[in-house]
Design a protein around this motif. Structure first.
Motif, short mmCIF file in Angstrom:
data_model
loop_
_atom_site.label_atom_id
_atom_site.label_comp_id
_atom_site.label_asym_id
_atom_site.label_seq_id
_atom_site.Cartn_x
_atom_site.Cartn_y
_atom_site.Cartn_z
N THR A 13 0.84 -1.19 0.00
CA THR A 13 0.00 0.00 0.00
C THR A 13 0.88 1.24 0.00
N GLN A 14 0.25 2.41 0.05
CA GLN A 14 1.00 3.65 0.19
C GLN A 14 1.26 4.00 1.64
N GLU A 15 0.92 3.06 2.52
CA GLU A 15 1.23 3.19 3.94
C GLU A 15 1.88 1.91 4.44
N GLY A 16 2.70 1.29 3.60
CA GLY A 16 3.46 0.14 4.02
C GLY A 16 2.97 -1.19 3.49
N GLY A 37 6.32 3.95 3.95
CA GLY A 37 6.76 3.73 2.58
C GLY A 37 5.64 3.43 1.62
N THR A 38 5.85 3.79 0.36
CA THR A 38 4.94 3.43 -0.71
C THR A 38 5.46 2.17 -1.39
N ILE A 39 4.65 1.13 -1.39
CA ILE A 39 5.04 -0.15 -1.98
C ILE A 39 4.48 -0.21 -3.40
N ASP A 40 5.37 -0.35 -4.37
CA ASP A 40 4.93 -0.28 -5.76
C ASP A 40 5.30 -1.50 -6.57
N ALA A 41 6.00 -2.47 -5.95
CA ALA A 41 6.40 -3.66 -6.70
C ALA A 41 6.61 -4.82 -5.74
N VAL A 56 10.26 -0.59 -2.60
CA VAL A 56 9.79 0.58 -1.86
C VAL A 56 10.27 1.82 -2.62
N THR A 57 9.32 2.64 -3.09
CA THR A 57 9.72 3.78 -3.90
C THR A 57 10.61 4.73 -3.11
N GLN A 58 11.52 5.36 -3.82
CA GLN A 58 12.50 6.30 -3.26
C GLN A 58 13.45 5.65 -2.26
N ASP A 59 13.48 4.32 -2.20
CA ASP A 59 14.25 3.65 -1.16
C ASP A 59 15.06 2.49 -1.72
#
Length: 353
Positions: A13-16, A37-41, A56-59
Motif C-alpha cells: 500500500t501507500q502506507e506500508g 513507505g509506498t510499496i509499488d512492486a 519501496v519507492t524512493q528507497d
C-alpha cells in the motif's frame, strides 16, 4: 465459498506492507512493515515461498527469507518494478525511476545494469516522460517469457514497450499501434510465443508479434483504463482484467474511479463485465489495482482494491481505504476477506509453509 487456506497475503500500500496468513479458517496479521513507505512492486519465489522481494519507492528493493517477518535491502534506488525469472529464481530484474534496468544472477547479492536500454536511439528515448511532477518516467513491469528467458518485454510509464530477444544485450522499441504510451502490464498467452497482450492507460491491445505492432482488443469493454490481468485455467480458460473509467487524473469527480472487472473466454476476442454485486458494485468508486492467483490453485484469484491515485486519496471520505477480494469461479462472484488495510497497490500470494 470456502476461504482459501495455507497462504500468506502480501499487500503493498501507500502506507506500508501488510502480511496475513490463513490459519484455521481465519486470518492472522503477522506483520506490518515500511509504515511510511509506498510499496509499488512485489514478486516472490514459488519454489521457496518464504522468499519475497519488495520494491519501496524512493528507497530500494528489499528481500525477506522468513515470509515477511524481517527484511533486508538488497538494492538501493527508486524501485518501481521487480520480476523473478520464472525459469531461474536466482535471477531477479529490477526497474527504476528514471528508466534504468538491472539484473541479479544470485538472488540480489550483486547487480549489473542492462546498459543496452540506455543505448536505444534518441527518437525512442524522447518519448520517455511522465505527466506529473517531477516528470520522471519509470519502468512499470518486466515480463520474462516463461518458456524463453532470453525474451524480455519491459513496460514503461510513460514511454512504450521495449523488447530484447538476447537476454538484455540489445533492445528495440515495439510500441507501434499504441498511441498513448502509458504501459502497465504485459504477458503472453499461456504456453505461447505468438500471442501477447498489454494493458495501458488508454487501451487494451494484442499482438501476434510485437515487432509488427499492436491492435486493440476491446470488444465489450465499457471502461478505457486497464491495469493488471491474469489467465485462469479451465475449459474454457479465462482472462480477467482490472479496469476503470478514464485515467486517475479524472478520479476527483464524484463517481471516482468507476472500477470494474472484465472477463474474456476467447483470448480477448470479446469481453464481459463480471462480479457486479456487493463487493464490486455497479458504480464502484475504488479501483481494482492488483490481481494475483493462489500459488497452488491458479483458478482462485485475489483482487486488491483502493480508492487512491498514486500518492493521494481519490476519495478523502474513504481515507484511501482498501479491500482484498477473492473469487473461485472465474470472477462471477467475489467475497471480501476480513482484512483491514489502506488502499492496496500490489499483491503477492505465497504458500504458507
Amino acid at each position: 465459498m470456502a476461504t482459501p487456506t495455507s497462504v500468506r497475503i502480501y499487500a503493498g500500500t501507500q502506507e506500508g506492507l501488510f502480511v496475513w496468513r490463513s490459519k484455521n479458517g481465519s486470518w492472522e496479521n503477522v506483520s506490518i512493515a515500511f509504515k511510511t513507505g509506498t510499496i509499488d512492486a512485489i514478486d516472490g519465489l514459488r519454489s521457496k515461498p518464504n522468499v519475497v522481494y519488495l520494491g519501496v519507492t524512493q528507497d530500494g528493493l528489499y528481500r525477506t527469507d522468513d515470509a515477511g517477518m524481517s527484511w533486508r535491502r538488497v538494492f538501493e534506488g527508486n524501485v518501481r518494478a521487480v520480476t523473478v525469472d520464472p525459469t531461474d529464481e536466482e535471477v531477479i530484474y529490477v526497474g527504476v525511476e528514471p528508466i534504468h534496468l538491472y539484473r541479479s544472477e544470485n538472488g540480489g547479492k550483486s547487480w549489473e545494469e542492462l546498459t543496452g536500454v540506455q543505448a536505444l536511439p534518441a527518437e525512442v528515448k524522447k518519448k520517455w516522460s511522465y505527466p506529473r511532477p517531477p516528470h520522471r518516467e519509470h519502468v512499470r513491469h518486466v515480463f520474462v517469457h516463461p518458456e524463453d528467458s532470453a525474451l524480455l518485454h519491459v513496460c514503461l510509464e510513460h514511454g512504450g514497450i521495449i523488447r530484447s530477444s538476447d537476454r538484455g544485450k540489445s533492445w528495440q522499441d515495439v510500441s507501434e499501434g499504441i498511441d498513448y504510451l502509458d504501459i502497465h502490464h504485459l504477458s503472453s498467452a499461456p504456453g505461447r510465443k505468438d500471442l501477447f497482450f498489454v494493458a495501458t492507460a488508454r487501451g487494451f491491445f494484442k499482438s501476434n508479434d510485437p515487432k509488427q505492432g499492436w491492435e486493440r482488443a476491446e470488444t465489450g469493454f465499457t471502461r478505457d483504463y486497464f491495469h493488471d490481468f491474469v489467465f485462469l485455467p479451465g475449459n474454457p480458460g479465462a482472462m480477467l482484467v482490472a479496469t476503470a473509467d478514464k485515467s486517475p487524473g479524472y478520479w476527483d469527480r464524484p463517481e471516482r474511479a468507476q472500477g470494474a472487472v472484465f472477463r474474456s473466454r476467447n483470448l480477448a476476442a470479446s469481453w464481459e463485465r463480471v462480479g457486479v454485486g456487493k463487493w464490486l458494485p455497479h458504480d464502484m468508486k475504488q479501483m481494482v489495482w492488483a490481481l494475483a492467483q493462489h500459488p497452488e490453485d491458479p483458478s482462485i484469484v485475489y483482487a486488491g482494491l483502493g480508492a487512491v491515485s498514486r500518492g493521494r486519496s481519490a476519495d478523502a471520505s474513504q481515507r484511501g481505504e482498501g479491500d482484498i477480494l477473492v473469487s473461485e469461479d472465474q470472477g462471477d462472484n467475489w467475497e471480501r476477506l476480513p482484512l483491514d488495510l489502506p488502499a492496496d497497490r500490489v499483491l503477492w500470494i505465497g504458500a504458507d509453509s
